[in-house]
Write a protein that holds these residues in place. Structure first.
Motif, PDB file in Angstrom:
ATOM      1  N   ALA A   1       0.831  -1.208   0.000  1.00 41.20           N
ATOM      2  CA  ALA A   1       0.000   0.000   0.000  1.00 41.20           C
ATOM      3  C   ALA A   1       0.868   1.261   0.000  1.00 41.20           C
ATOM      4  CB  ALA A   1      -0.929  -0.003   1.214  1.00 41.20           C
ATOM      5  N   TYR A   2       1.937   1.235   0.760  1.00 36.20           N
ATOM      6  CA  TYR A   2       2.837   2.381   0.848  1.00 36.20           C
ATOM      7  C   TYR A   2       3.455   2.692  -0.523  1.00 36.20           C
ATOM      8  CZ  TYR A   2       7.041   5.054   1.858  1.00 36.20           C
ATOM      9  OH  TYR A   2       8.023   6.004   1.842  1.00 36.20           O
ATOM     10  N   PHE A   3       3.976   1.665  -1.194  1.00 35.99           N
ATOM     11  CA  PHE A   3       4.628   1.902  -2.488  1.00 35.99           C
ATOM     12  C   PHE A   3       3.625   2.228  -3.588  1.00 35.99           C
ATOM     13  CE2 PHE A   3       8.207  -0.448  -0.452  1.00 35.99           C
ATOM     14  CZ  PHE A   3       9.074   0.636  -0.420  1.00 35.99           C
ATOM     15  N   GLN A   4       2.405   1.707  -3.472  1.00 35.26           N
ATOM     16  CA  GLN A   4       1.357   2.116  -4.419  1.00 35.26           C
ATOM     17  C   GLN A   4       1.059   3.605  -4.248  1.00 35.26           C
ATOM     18  OE1 GLN A   4      -1.641  -0.774  -3.349  1.00 35.26           O
ATOM     19  NE2 GLN A   4      -1.130  -2.091  -5.086  1.00 35.26           N
ATOM     20  N   ALA A   5       0.992   4.053  -2.992  1.00 32.63           N
ATOM     21  CA  ALA A   5       0.762   5.478  -2.724  1.00 32.63           C
ATOM     22  C   ALA A   5       1.932   6.314  -3.230  1.00 32.63           C
ATOM     23  CB  ALA A   5       0.541   5.707  -1.229  1.00 32.63           C
ATOM     24  N   LEU A   6       3.151   5.811  -3.052  1.00 27.05           N
ATOM     25  CA  LEU A   6       4.327   6.539  -3.519  1.00 27.05           C
ATOM     26  C   LEU A   6       4.295   6.712  -5.037  1.00 27.05           C
ATOM     27  CD1 LEU A   6       7.088   7.848  -2.894  1.00 27.05           C
ATOM     28  CD2 LEU A   6       8.108   5.577  -3.186  1.00 27.05           C
ATOM     29  N   ARG A  33       3.367  10.156  -9.721  1.00 30.60           N
ATOM     30  CA  ARG A  33       2.637  10.458 -10.957  1.00 30.60           C
ATOM     31  C   ARG A  33       1.936  11.816 -10.848  1.00 30.60           C
ATOM     32  NH1 ARG A  33       0.249   5.657 -11.823  1.00 30.60           N
ATOM     33  NH2 ARG A  33       1.881   5.046 -13.237  1.00 30.60           N
ATOM     34  N   GLU A  34       1.337  12.082  -9.692  1.00 35.11           N
ATOM     35  CA  GLU A  34       0.648  13.359  -9.493  1.00 35.11           C
ATOM     36  C   GLU A  34       1.618  14.540  -9.493  1.00 35.11           C
ATOM     37  OE1 GLU A  34      -1.461  12.748  -5.837  1.00 35.11           O
ATOM     38  OE2 GLU A  34      -2.923  11.401  -6.764  1.00 35.11           O
ATOM     39  N   GLN A  35       2.850  14.291  -9.073  1.00 34.80           N
ATOM     40  CA  GLN A  35       3.848  15.358  -8.991  1.00 34.80           C
ATOM     41  C   GLN A  35       4.957  15.168 -10.029  1.00 34.80           C
ATOM     42  OE1 GLN A  35       5.160  16.167  -5.005  1.00 34.80           O
ATOM     43  NE2 GLN A  35       3.178  15.641  -4.154  1.00 34.80           N
ATOM     44  N   GLN A  36       4.587  14.620 -11.150  1.00 35.95           N
ATOM     45  CA  GLN A  36       5.547  14.280 -12.185  1.00 35.95           C
ATOM     46  C   GLN A  36       6.418  15.466 -12.595  1.00 35.95           C
ATOM     47  OE1 GLN A  36       4.318  11.534 -15.284  1.00 35.95           O
ATOM     48  NE2 GLN A  36       4.843  13.098 -16.778  1.00 35.95           N
ATOM     49  N   ASP A  37       5.832  16.647 -12.778  1.00 33.54           N
ATOM     50  CA  ASP A  37       6.621  17.814 -13.181  1.00 33.54           C
ATOM     51  C   ASP A  37       7.722  18.107 -12.170  1.00 33.54           C
ATOM     52  OD1 ASP A  37       5.088  18.156 -15.442  1.00 33.54           O
ATOM     53  OD2 ASP A  37       3.879  19.784 -14.614  1.00 33.54           O
ATOM     54  N   LEU A  38       7.380  18.042 -10.903  1.00 31.34           N
ATOM     55  CA  LEU A  38       8.357  18.310  -9.845  1.00 31.34           C
ATOM     56  C   LEU A  38       9.472  17.269  -9.846  1.00 31.34           C
ATOM     57  CD1 LEU A  38       9.274  19.805  -7.243  1.00 31.34           C
ATOM     58  CD2 LEU A  38       7.829  18.207  -5.986  1.00 31.34           C
ATOM     59  N   ILE A  39       9.112  16.011  -9.946  1.00 31.04           N
ATOM     60  CA  ILE A  39      10.093  14.937  -9.882  1.00 31.04           C
ATOM     61  C   ILE A  39      11.073  15.043 -11.045  1.00 31.04           C
ATOM     62  CG2 ILE A  39      10.408  12.427  -9.878  1.00 31.04           C
ATOM     63  CD1 ILE A  39       8.977  13.710  -7.365  1.00 31.04           C
ATOM     64  N   VAL A  40      10.563  15.223 -12.236  1.00 32.20           N
ATOM     65  CA  VAL A  40      11.417  15.336 -13.416  1.00 32.20           C
ATOM     66  C   VAL A  40      12.329  16.550 -13.291  1.00 32.20           C
ATOM     67  CG1 VAL A  40      11.401  15.732 -15.914  1.00 32.20           C
ATOM     68  CG2 VAL A  40       9.824  14.069 -14.903  1.00 32.20           C
ATOM     69  N   MET A  41      11.770  17.674 -12.862  1.00 31.91           N
ATOM     70  CA  MET A  41      12.560  18.892 -12.707  1.00 31.91           C
ATOM     71  C   MET A  41      13.656  18.693 -11.659  1.00 31.91           C
ATOM     72  SD  MET A  41      13.016  21.900 -10.639  1.00 31.91           S
ATOM     73  CE  MET A  41      11.595  21.881  -9.590  1.00 31.91           C
ATOM     74  N   MET A  77      12.018   2.503  -6.560  1.00 33.79           N
ATOM     75  CA  MET A  77      10.655   2.900  -6.931  1.00 33.79           C
ATOM     76  C   MET A  77      10.669   4.225  -7.684  1.00 33.79           C
ATOM     77  SD  MET A  77       8.370   0.684  -6.103  1.00 33.79           S
ATOM     78  CE  MET A  77       8.541  -0.852  -5.222  1.00 33.79           C
ATOM     79  N   VAL A  78      11.471   5.168  -7.207  1.00 30.88           N
ATOM     80  CA  VAL A  78      11.536   6.473  -7.862  1.00 30.88           C
ATOM     81  C   VAL A  78      12.118   6.324  -9.271  1.00 30.88           C
ATOM     82  CG1 VAL A  78      12.566   8.778  -7.796  1.00 30.88           C
ATOM     83  CG2 VAL A  78      11.651   7.757  -5.701  1.00 30.88           C
ATOM     84  N   PHE A  79      13.210   5.565  -9.400  1.00 30.38           N
ATOM     85  CA  PHE A  79      13.802   5.388 -10.728  1.00 30.38           C
ATOM     86  C   PHE A  79      12.901   4.566 -11.640  1.00 30.38           C
ATOM     87  CE2 PHE A  79      17.679   6.806  -8.611  1.00 30.38           C
ATOM     88  CZ  PHE A  79      18.048   7.785  -9.519  1.00 30.38           C
ATOM     89  N   TYR A  80      12.199   3.592 -11.080  1.00 29.02           N
ATOM     90  CA  TYR A  80      11.234   2.836 -11.871  1.00 29.02           C
ATOM     91  C   TYR A  80      10.168   3.791 -12.405  1.00 29.02           C
ATOM     92  CZ  TYR A  80       7.238   0.000 -13.048  1.00 29.02           C
ATOM     93  OH  TYR A  80       6.171  -0.537 -13.719  1.00 29.02           O
ATOM     94  N   THR A 112       9.902   4.196 -16.326  1.00 28.06           N
ATOM     95  CA  THR A 112       8.881   3.291 -16.863  1.00 28.06           C
ATOM     96  C   THR A 112       7.451   3.728 -16.526  1.00 28.06           C
ATOM     97  OG1 THR A 112      10.452   1.464 -16.652  1.00 28.06           O
ATOM     98  CG2 THR A 112       8.138   0.875 -16.952  1.00 28.06           C
ATOM     99  N   ALA A 113       7.134   3.808 -15.246  1.00 28.54           N
ATOM    100  CA  ALA A 113       5.737   3.963 -14.819  1.00 28.54           C
ATOM    101  C   ALA A 113       5.092   5.248 -15.313  1.00 28.54           C
ATOM    102  CB  ALA A 113       5.642   3.875 -13.300  1.00 28.54           C
ATOM    103  N   ARG A 114       5.856   6.317 -15.427  1.00 35.41           N
ATOM    104  CA  ARG A 114       5.226   7.575 -15.851  1.00 35.41           C
ATOM    105  C   ARG A 114       4.782   7.540 -17.306  1.00 35.41           C
ATOM    106  NH1 ARG A 114       8.888  12.297 -17.445  1.00 35.41           N
ATOM    107  NH2 ARG A 114      10.823  11.323 -18.102  1.00 35.41           N
ATOM    108  N   PHE A 115       5.272   6.570 -18.073  1.00 41.78           N
ATOM    109  CA  PHE A 115       4.893   6.441 -19.481  1.00 41.78           C
ATOM    110  C   PHE A 115       3.806   5.389 -19.698  1.00 41.78           C
ATOM    111  CE2 PHE A 115       9.448   7.648 -19.412  1.00 41.78           C
ATOM    112  CZ  PHE A 115       9.300   8.936 -19.920  1.00 41.78           C
ATOM    113  N   ALA A 116       3.470   4.633 -18.657  1.00 41.04           N
ATOM    114  CA  ALA A 116       2.507   3.530 -18.782  1.00 41.04           C
ATOM    115  C   ALA A 116       1.072   4.050 -18.849  1.00 41.04           C
ATOM    116  CB  ALA A 116       2.667   2.571 -17.613  1.00 41.04           C
ATOM    117  N   ASP A 117       0.252   3.339 -19.601  1.00 37.76           N
ATOM    118  CA  ASP A 117      -1.160   3.708 -19.730  1.00 37.76           C
ATOM    119  C   ASP A 117      -2.013   3.203 -18.582  1.00 37.76           C
ATOM    120  OD1 ASP A 117      -0.682   5.031 -22.104  1.00 37.76           O
ATOM    121  OD2 ASP A 117      -1.090   3.266 -23.331  1.00 37.76           O
TER     122      ASP A 117
END
Length: 196
Positions: free
Chosen positions: A93-98, A103-111, A163-166, A170-175
Motif C-alpha cells: 500500500a505504501y509503495f502504491q501510494a508513492l 505520478r501526481e507530482q511528475q513535473d516536480l520529480i522530473v525537474m 521505486m523512484v527510478f522505476y 517506466t511507470a510515468r509512461f505507462a497507460d
C-alpha cells in the motif's frame, strides 16, 4: 486563530499560482534556462509581481520544494497504515501510494532530478528528502523485522530509490497500473527477504 482577510487570502492564492507556474516553467525549460519573465508569462502576471512575493528565482524553487515535497505524501501514507496488518500488505500500500504521488507530482520529480545533476543545492535538497523518507519508513518497518539497523536502512533506501527510478524510467509512461502493481509486488517480496 484569526480568520484571514480577503486580501490575505488573495495574497496566498497569488503566491501559490506563482509557485505552480514556476514549477511548470522549470519542468519544461529547466531551472537555469527559465527566467522570471517566463514564469510571469506562465502565471499570466507581470514579472514585477513575482518580486513582491519572492526575492529570487531560487527562492521560488525552494518554495516549490516545500509545497510539493514527497515527505507530505510519505507521512500520510505511513499514518494510514494498519499496524495490525501484515508488513507485506502495508509496504504494498505504501509503495502504491508513492507511485501514485510521483505520478501526481511528475513535473516536480522530473525537474528535481534533472536539475540535481547541475545544481549542488538542489542535489543536497533531494538527498535530504530521500534521507528523511528512508528514516520515516525505517521507523515504521524496524519494529517488525529482525535485521541489523544499518542493513535495514540500506535495504529501505534501495527499495525506495528503485521505486523512484522505476517511476522515472517506466511507470510515468505507462497507460495503466498493471506493470507498476507487479513491480511493487516483486519489490516488496524481495525486500521482505532481508528478514532472515
Amino acid at each position: 486563530m484569526k480568520p484571514r482577510t480577503s486580501r490575505q487570502q488573495q495574497a496566498l492564492e497569488t503566491k501559490s499560482k506563482l509557485i505552480d507556474a514556476a514549477l511548470r516553467t522549470f519542468s519544461r525549460k529547466g531551472f537555469s534556462e527559465s527566467t522570471t519573465k517566463d514564469i510571469a508569462k506562465e502565471a499570466g502576471v507581470t514579472d514585477g509581481l513575482i518580486y513582491h512575493y519572492f526575492q529570487s528565482k531560487e527562492e521560488l524553487l525552494w518554495a516549490i520544494l516545500d509545497k510539493y515535497t514527497l515527505l507530505h505524501s510519505i507521512r500520510q501514507a505511513l499514518a494510514a497504515m494498519d499496524k495490525q496488518a501484515p508488513l507485506e500488505h502495508n509496504l504494498t500500500a505504501y509503495f502504491q501510494a508513492l507511485i501514485r504521488n510521483l505520478r501526481e507530482q511528475q513535473d516536480l520529480i522530473v525537474m528535481c532530478f534533472g536539475e540535481a545533476q547541475r545544481i549542488p543545492e538542489i542535489r543536497a535538497r533531494v538527498e535530504d528528502i530521500i534521507r528523511e523518507g528512508v528514516e520515516l519508513l525505517y521507523a515504521f518497518v524496524a519494529p517488525q523485522v529482525h535485521v541489523a539497523p544499518q542493513e535495514l536502512l540500506v535495504a529501505i533506501r534501495n527499495v525506495q530509490t528503485s521505486m523512484v527510478f522505476y517511476f522515472l524510467m517506466t511507470a510515468r509512461f505507462a497507460d495503466d497500473d498493471t506493470q507498476s502493481t507487479e513491480y511493487i509486488r516483486i519489490s516488496v517480496k524481495q525486500f521482505l527477504n532481508i528478514d532472515t
